[in-house]
Enzyme design. Sequence first.
Site, PDB file in Angstrom:
ATOM      1  N   SER A 198      -1.413   0.082  -5.875  1.00  0.00           N
ATOM      2  CA  SER A 198      -2.321  -0.812  -5.148  1.00  0.00           C
ATOM      3  C   SER A 198      -3.778  -0.338  -5.216  1.00  0.00           C
ATOM      4  CB  SER A 198      -1.871  -0.994  -3.693  1.00  0.00           C
ATOM      5  OG  SER A 198      -2.089   0.177  -2.965  1.00  0.00           O
TER       6      SER A 198
ATOM      7  N   VAL B 130       0.852  -1.198   0.000  1.00  0.00           N
ATOM      8  CA  VAL B 130       0.000   0.000   0.000  1.00  0.00           C
ATOM      9  C   VAL B 130       0.891   1.252   0.000  1.00  0.00           C
ATOM     10  CG1 VAL B 130      -1.717   1.299   1.342  1.00  0.00           C
ATOM     11  CG2 VAL B 130      -1.869  -1.187   1.191  1.00  0.00           C
TER      12      VAL B 130
ATOM     13  N   GLY C 107       4.023   2.941  -4.387  1.00  0.00           N
ATOM     14  CA  GLY C 107       4.357   3.294  -5.777  1.00  0.00           C
ATOM     15  C   GLY C 107       4.077   2.169  -6.756  1.00  0.00           C
TER      16      GLY C 107
ATOM     17  N   ASP D 228      -1.230   5.032 -14.314  1.00  0.00           N
ATOM     18  CA  ASP D 228      -1.449   3.902 -13.395  1.00  0.00           C
ATOM     19  C   ASP D 228      -2.662   3.065 -13.810  1.00  0.00           C
ATOM     20  OD1 ASP D 228       0.641   4.805 -11.912  1.00  0.00           O
ATOM     21  OD2 ASP D 228      -0.424   4.785  -9.990  1.00  0.00           O
TER      22      ASP D 228
ATOM     23  N   ALA E 235      -5.348   1.533  -7.473  1.00  0.00           N
ATOM     24  CA  ALA E 235      -5.935   1.349  -8.808  1.00  0.00           C
ATOM     25  C   ALA E 235      -6.210  -0.130  -9.061  1.00  0.00           C
ATOM     26  CB  ALA E 235      -4.993   1.908  -9.873  1.00  0.00           C
ATOM     27  N   ALA E 236      -5.315  -0.998  -8.595  1.00  0.00           N
ATOM     28  CA  ALA E 236      -5.505  -2.439  -8.839  1.00  0.00           C
ATOM     29  C   ALA E 236      -6.707  -2.970  -8.060  1.00  0.00           C
ATOM     30  CB  ALA E 236      -4.236  -3.202  -8.459  1.00  0.00           C
TER      31      ALA E 236
HETATM   32  O1  PMV Z   1       1.036   6.071  -8.063  1.00  0.00           O
HETATM   33  P1  PMV Z   1       2.509   6.220  -8.083  1.00  0.00           P
HETATM   34  O2  PMV Z   1       3.124   6.482  -6.779  1.00  0.00           O
HETATM   35  O3  PMV Z   1       3.153   5.114  -8.847  1.00  0.00           O
HETATM   36  O4  PMV Z   1       2.845   7.547  -8.931  1.00  0.00           O
HETATM   37  C1  PMV Z   1       2.303   7.736 -10.174  1.00  0.00           C
HETATM   38  C2  PMV Z   1       3.231   8.469 -11.055  1.00  0.00           C
HETATM   39  C3  PMV Z   1       3.203   9.979 -11.019  1.00  0.00           C
HETATM   40  O5  PMV Z   1       3.775  10.379 -12.269  1.00  0.00           O
HETATM   41  C4  PMV Z   1       4.069  10.515  -9.887  1.00  0.00           C
HETATM   42  C5  PMV Z   1       1.811  10.549 -10.889  1.00  0.00           C
HETATM   43  C6  PMV Z   1       0.938  10.360 -12.125  1.00  0.00           C
HETATM   44  O6  PMV Z   1      -0.273  10.603 -12.001  1.00  0.00           O
HETATM   45  O7  PMV Z   1       1.429   9.992 -13.192  1.00  0.00           O
END
Ligand code: PMV
Length: 315
Positions: free
Chosen positions: A108, A102, A105, A152, A110-111
Amino acid sequence: MPAYSASAPGKVILFGEHAVVYGYPAIAVPVPQVRAKAIVMAEPLSPPGQVRITARDVGLETTLAQLPEDHPLKVVIAKAMLAMQVNHIPACSLTISSTIPVAGGMGSGAAVSVAALRALSALLGHPLSDEQLSDLVYQAELIYHGTPSGIDNSVIAHARPVYFVKGRPLEFLAVKQPFSLVVGNTGLESPTSTAVGGVRQAWEADRPRYQQLFEGVGAIATAGRKAMRAGKLDELGLLMDRNHALLKEMGVSSPELDRLVQAAKEAGASGAKLSGAGKGGSMIALMRPDPASRVSAALLEAGAVGTILTEVGKA
Ligand code: PMV
């Protein structure tokens, strides 16, 4: 009782995080070894319309009606019902589990949303397409982190490597030469919105400098696409190193991330960088191709019509 189960993978960003929010290209790949899973089961004996939700990993045991209005799951389910033109969910249970760290990066949230909507839409007899799922999760993410790029939800809903530019049609990436990544988790939770907000403030304070950094990162993502298509793994490693250096300049790395990146390089990784929003969360390291896959590539180059890689004697 019929049960509908669905899952969605975690992800890492190979190139282009943060700059992607400002319209520059980025590359993300699914990480199927970690997944969010959802099981939906009809419960005809429960009170009509009651959706029981259990997510033991995060200590959630409630009903859809009792969830706060702004809970991500409630928001995304409401948006999906609108999209499916369904105004009633039959009594059921929704059980969610996930092995994706969680706030690490790896996507989690979105999945979990993708897996839950996949299973629920199957129960409702309106299975949602990957594209619809991606779009619904994007709409919900708009509420939490304001300016999500959309990368994501795209990589997680489609579960394929993507070359992503905000506002442009999604491009699936062909990977000529498979490669291995090792993901290292700092164990430090890093909410995406905080890191994205920090970059926005810094960008507002010094636009020319940040614009230049974003451009540099965008050029790396474009070169990364070329290297992936051509199967140039050493090139990919170099680009990861350069991307990490620019992310550091942007101010989104951390001593913990830098330590892991350095350790990976010292252990022989051909490239390493933080992945995702930074300030914690995860980093990735590119492993050098093992001799077997190098021999296989050489045989293909020399005219073999196919090669088979097998591991003998592995328990
Ligand atoms: O959700 P994360 O922590 O993998 O970050 C997404 C990537 C960013 O470029 C920082 C944000 C985005 O919306 O693309």
